[in-house]
Scaffold this active site. Structure first.
Site, PDB file in Angstrom:
ATOM      1  N   GLY A  21       0.863  -1.131   0.103  1.00 48.85           N
ATOM      2  CA  GLY A  21      -0.110  -0.049  -0.214  1.00 48.85           C
ATOM      3  C   GLY A  21       0.657   1.059   0.047  1.00 48.85           C
ATOM      4  N   GLY A  23       0.563   5.677   0.633  1.00 50.09           N
ATOM      5  CA  GLY A  23      -0.327   6.834   1.100  1.00 50.09           C
ATOM      6  C   GLY A  23       0.825   8.139   1.082  1.00 50.09           C
ATOM      7  N   MET A  25       2.140   9.095   3.651  1.00 48.38           N
ATOM      8  CA  MET A  25       3.109   8.898   4.708  1.00 48.38           C
ATOM      9  C   MET A  25       4.305   7.918   4.207  1.00 48.38           C
ATOM     10  SD  MET A  25       2.343  11.266   6.849  1.00 48.38           S
ATOM     11  CE  MET A  25       2.068  12.142   5.221  1.00 48.38           C
ATOM     12  N   VAL A  28       4.378   0.806   1.903  1.00 48.78           N
ATOM     13  CA  VAL A  28       4.453  -0.373   2.898  1.00 48.78           C
ATOM     14  C   VAL A  28       4.578  -1.391   2.037  1.00 48.78           C
ATOM     15  CG1 VAL A  28       3.358  -1.672   4.601  1.00 48.78           C
ATOM     16  CG2 VAL A  28       2.860   0.586   4.663  1.00 48.78           C
ATOM     17  N   ASP A 140      -4.317   9.743  15.281  1.00 47.76           N
ATOM     18  CA  ASP A 140      -5.038   9.593  13.777  1.00 47.76           C
ATOM     19  C   ASP A 140      -5.746   8.449  13.326  1.00 47.76           C
ATOM     20  OD1 ASP A 140      -5.294  10.519  11.276  1.00 47.76           O
ATOM     21  OD2 ASP A 140      -3.457   9.717  10.534  1.00 47.76           O
TER      22      ASP A 140
END
Length: 246
Positions: A21, A23, A25, A28, A140
């Site tokens: 995945g 994003g 940030m 992964v 979060d």
């Protein structure tokens, strides 16, 4: 570093196999730990974050705190490290590989029963009880950070949800760094689950996580988050001044 498979091993130990995945940030990866002969998840942070002078030191400190958490509903942090590529440092986080799918993906795929929603919410609250007791606030909580796996989704009576909350301790650090880097085009996370104090720029504490967690079962039971709007600013305004539809 992009989303493609990286052949070499980070620090000569963690061989990145395939991306799981991506994003704002980081990316992964499913990875192989050559030293302990096990499969793990490795989060490689985006290059933009390396331009923050104190980020690496703060990242290490927060990740070490997260590694001190030990709870069945929290994804375990195994290791933190730093490699280099083309002269640039590459910070990374090594975590337990959690089987299943994010709650966000699950909700897009199928609705949940009230019993399933309650079981997932309870598991998240148990994880928060553990982290808050050790002074760590997530800051979060959202469906994308909650991994869920049902052994038998169709037969709920005989299938307990396995729930893992991810990114404890580093969510605030990473979001703060991303905020300072918006000029580079880095995407900031959705404010759909943001507590009023966060939306208003005030300090967060354990109550922040409880508010965000409350937004999650609302979405599990209604099919939508408490507030929707055309812009992040409008959504933050609603969290501060509005009540969600009953």
């Amino acid at each position: 570093m992009g989303t493609g498979v990286v052949v070499r091993a980070l620090s000569g130990r963690y061989e990145l196999l395939d991306p799981l995945g991506q994003g704002g940030m980081g990316v992964v990866y499913r990875a192989h730990d050559r030293e302990l002969e096990r499969t793990v998840a490795v989060k490689v942070l985006p290059a933009q974050m390396l331009r923050d002078a104190d980020f690496l030191a703060r990242f290490r400190r927060k990740a070490r705190a997260a590694a001190g958490l030990s709870h069945p509903n929290i994804a375990t942090v195994f290791d933190i490290g730093e490699d280099a590529q083309d002269g640039e440092p590459i910070p990374y986080l090594v975590m337990e590989l959690v089987e299943g799918e994010t709650l966000g993906d699950l909700l897009r795929r199928t609705p949940l029963t009230p019993a399933q929603a309650g079981q997932i919410a309870t598991a998240v609250l148990e994880a928060l009880e553990h982290s808050h007791g050790r002074g760590i606030v997530h800051r979060d909580i959202k469906p994308a950070d909650i991994m869920v796996r049902f052994a038998d989704f169709a037969d709920f009576a005989d299938s307990q949800a396995r729930v893992k909350v991810m990114d404890f301790g580093i969510a605030k650090l990473m979001s703060e760094t991303a905020t300072r880097l918006t000029s580079t085009g880095m995407r900031i996370g959705t404010p759909a689950y943001m507590s009023p104090e966060q939306a208003d720029g005030r300090p967060a504490d354990a109550r922040t996580d409880l508010y965000s967690t409350g937004c999650v079962p609302y979405e599990m039971l209604t099919g939508r988050p408490p507030f929707t709007a055309d812009s992040p600013a409008a959504m933050r305004f609603q969290h501060i001044y509005s009540r969600p539809p009953g």
